[in-house]
Design an enzyme around this catalytic site. Structure first.
Site, mmCIF file in Angstrom:
data_model
loop_
_atom_site.group_PDB
_atom_site.id
_atom_site.type_symbol
_atom_site.label_atom_id
_atom_site.label_comp_id
_atom_site.label_asym_id
_atom_site.label_seq_id
_atom_site.Cartn_x
_atom_site.Cartn_y
_atom_site.Cartn_z
ATOM 1 N N ARG A 116 -0.855 4.990 4.361
ATOM 2 C CA ARG A 116 -0.496 4.743 2.967
ATOM 3 C C ARG A 116 -1.406 5.497 2.005
ATOM 4 O O ARG A 116 -1.067 5.662 0.843
ATOM 5 C CB ARG A 116 -0.565 3.236 2.667
ATOM 6 N N TRP A 154 -7.071 2.255 -2.561
ATOM 7 C CA TRP A 154 -6.755 3.541 -3.184
ATOM 8 C C TRP A 154 -7.171 3.368 -4.643
ATOM 9 O O TRP A 154 -6.570 2.596 -5.383
ATOM 10 C CB TRP A 154 -5.260 3.804 -3.067
ATOM 11 N N ASN A 168 -3.674 -5.570 -4.228
ATOM 12 C CA ASN A 168 -2.966 -4.297 -4.333
ATOM 13 C C ASN A 168 -2.199 -4.351 -5.642
ATOM 14 O O ASN A 168 -1.463 -5.299 -5.878
ATOM 15 C CB ASN A 168 -2.004 -4.147 -3.138
ATOM 16 N N GLU A 183 11.468 21.389 -3.082
ATOM 17 C CA GLU A 183 10.939 20.553 -2.005
ATOM 18 C C GLU A 183 9.956 21.347 -1.142
ATOM 19 O O GLU A 183 8.901 20.829 -0.751
ATOM 20 C CB GLU A 183 12.102 19.992 -1.176
#
Ligand code: M6R
Length: 612
Positions: A27, A74, A100, A485
């Site tokens: 993650r 994070w 979180n 992309e």
């Protein structure tokens, strides 16, 4: 983004939590920590850096606790550091908490607490919320559960929190708003995690916690309540996920494994839905709403990152096949605009994780205007899936590499099927073209298999361009979003600055960058723009740029112009993006590997962006 794992039961909590944190590493995070509660009281261990570094500091320690919480952080409020890492401890030392999300009114709450004499040891909003809860508990002389409920009513922002209380040694309290939380139900044990990956090896029975819900977990009891203190009946679901799906299976990286899984994932996506022989597409989520979809006056696609690129390809496809005007919106912009939504509009939310905060809030906003939400999602039971009125899953399986690869091709496959199904119902496609495209779609897994055979050639090309400082990606029509992309993949994985552009737009600015040091990747397979893109290649060559061209096999003309040509099987132009993106994924991967970078966990990136 932050990962949460917690355990209460009969096993030693530390190994369960540690393994769970490793499963959540994908993650994205910058520090890790655990808090354990046993007969010696509450201990907190945390460290900047990888979970392995935390593990090293705990080697040889006896950690017998059977209840604990763990976290990968994070950074949002405050730099990555030991002191900002979670879990945090309350001022009294009685509580530990992981979080979180983002508490938006933390500054105001912090001031109130500082005025009361609270001292903070970190820069985080988490420590503020924790002490706010503790303050309420002490002031009101109430239980922790009630204090959490009162606190959360005053909090704005998004959160998942899990608390450990020294005075209540067998109980975990968790709550959710906006960020994901899954409960795993075992025999005399319960697990909590940000997604199912830390849970899957112990149990397949899960409960997805909804916004504004509170979970009280003991080893043999699960109580679910809303913030109004009313008991709720947990909706227990069975996970359709195997452990092998979240392991590397012999590949060096998850990203490579996921790139090579694509023939299989695309096949899974088509299986049971598309039958070219009988000319049928059966998709329950579409079939049940075919009237609303066919009558749509406009489709608004909302998404972020790679999913946004899938939306851009779909814009071309839906307009061509269904004759419905399409707008593709960055969810992060859409949510803050005052968008005009008409009764006949459909909002298509595209998301791999189904947890992207911007996309989730964007659809909630659209729902306030009575829009119908149709989800194109990979993760079953995710927040966006639950917030959508209807939709179609992509069935790509868990995507662990931070760079999205197999999710993108699955999104394109599903979106193409949805467009074909609507076009057929509306009569905006001829029978001949419909059958031709069904046939083409059926052949995609085999063509992707062939495209993957270019890997060796791409590894060599990657070696020649790994030192580039900038790269340009160009395409036209259906291949323009593919160029975007390709550029995004390269940026994410190799940290080389890359821009994607419609090839003709190059003349309006980016051409100024072209010289002998600039590699330009052209997505130039044979389609209705072929002649035009050949001219664009010539324009680059005239200025000494290096051209890497993705072409249809046998394209001698481009071969004679380009420095490198990568040949792919011929495809209808509408389907081609699914195949054409493969070499671009491989190029980004091999450049990243040759630069010695951590391709599965690129710096600063998170797999699912659960904060805005
Ligand atoms: O899970 P989602 O599809 O909603 O995620 C959207 C973006 O965050 C995601 O595509 C991101 O851009 C990836 N890192 C792309 O590789």
């Amino acid at each position: 983004m932050c990962g949460i794992v917690a355990y209460v039961g009969y096993r030693e909590a530390y190994p369960v939590i540690l393994k769970g944190l490793k499963r959540l590493e994908y993650r994205g995070y910058d520090s890790a920590g655990v808090s354990l509660l046993d007969h010696n009281g509450l201990q907190v261990y945390k460290k900047k850096g990888k979970v392995a570094q935390l593990e090293e500091t705990l080697v040889g320690q006896a950690l017998p606790a059977t209840i604990g919480i763990g976290h990968t952080r994070w950074a949002t409020h405050g730099e990555p550091s030991d002191r900002n890492a979670h879990p945090h401890r309350s001022a009294s030392g009685r509580l530990a908490m992981i979080h979180n999300g983002i508490i938006e009114n933390y500054a105001q709450l912090k001031k109130e607490l500082q005025n009361k004499g609270y001292i903070f040891h970190s820069d985080t909003d988490t420590e503020v919320l924790l002490n706010f809860i503790e303050d309420i508990r002490e002031k009101n002389e109430c239980g922790l559960e009630e204090a959490v409920r009162i606190a959360l009513k005053r909090v704005t922002g998004a959160y998942v929190i899990v608390l450990l209380d020294q005075e209540n040694p067998g109980t975990l309290i968790a709550a959710r708003k906006g960020s994901p939380l899954v409960i795993g139900i075992g025999k005399n044990e319960h697990f909590l995690a940000s997604d199912a990956s830390p849970i899957i090896e112990y149990t397949k029975e899960v409960v997805y916690v909804n916004d504004y819900e509170l979970a009280i977990l003991k080893e043999d009891e699960l109580i679910l309540k809303n913030l109004g203190n009313e008991k709720l009946t947990p909706y227990i679901q069975k996970l359709d996920l195997e452990l092998a799906a979240i392991e590397k299976g012999g590949y060096d990286h998850f990203m490579l494994k996921e790139i090579f899984e694509q023939p299989h994932t695309i096949y899974d996506c088509l299986r049971g839905r598309l039958d070219a022989k009988s000319g049928q597409i059966v998709m329950r989520g579409v079939d049940n709403h075919i009237e609303a979809l066919s009558k749509a006056e406009r489709i608004l696609m909302v998404a972020c990152g790679t999913s946004w690129h899938a939306g851009l390809v779909a814009e071309y496809i839906f307009e061509e096949l269904c004759r419905i005007p399409v707008e593709v919106e960055y969810a992060s912009e859409f949510r803050y605009r005052n968008p005009v939504i008409h009764p006949g509009d459909i909002i298509m939310a595209i998301s791999q994780s189904g947890e992207t905060a911007d996309t989730l809030v964007a659809i909630e906003k659209a729902k306030e205007q009575d829009a119908m939400i149709f989800g194109i999602l990979n993760v079953v039971g995710s927040s966006i899936a639950r917030a959508s009125h209807a939709g179609a899953y992509t069935h790509a399986g868990p995507e662990i590499g931070v760079a999205s690869t197999k999710a993108f091709t699955a999104q394109l496959t599903v979106l193409t099927m949805v467009a074909l199904r609507i076009a057929y119902a509306k009569g905006t496609i001829s029978q001949e073209r419909y059958l031709h495209l069904l046939n083409e779609l059926e052949q995609v897994p085999a063509k992707v298999e062939t495209a993957l055979k270019t890997e060796e050639q791409i590894r060599e090309i990657a070696a020649r361009y790994a030192d580039a400082r900038n790269m340009l990606y160009l395409g036209r029509g259906y291949n323009f979003p593919v160029a975007l992309e390709g550029a995004l993949k390269l940026k994410e994985i190799s940290y080389i600055h890359a821009e994607g552009y419609p090839a003709a737009e190059m003349k309006h600015g980016p051409i100024a960058l072209v010289d002998e040091t600039l590699p330009v990747v052209f997505v130039a397979t044979r389609d209705s723009y072929h002649e035009k893109i050949v001219s664009n290649i010539q324009e680059i060559k005239a200025r000494k740029g290096k051209v890497v061209a993705i072409v249809t096999e046998g394209d001698e003309l481009i071969r004679s112009l380009a420095d490198e040509t990568i040949e792919l099987p011929a495809c209808d132009e509408l389907i081609a993006p699914i195949v054409n993106v493969i070499p671009l994924q491989l190029l980004a991967y091999h450049i990243g590997v040759q630069k010695g970078l951590d391709v599965d966990k690129p710096r600063n990136l998170a797999k699912s962006v659960t904060v805005e």
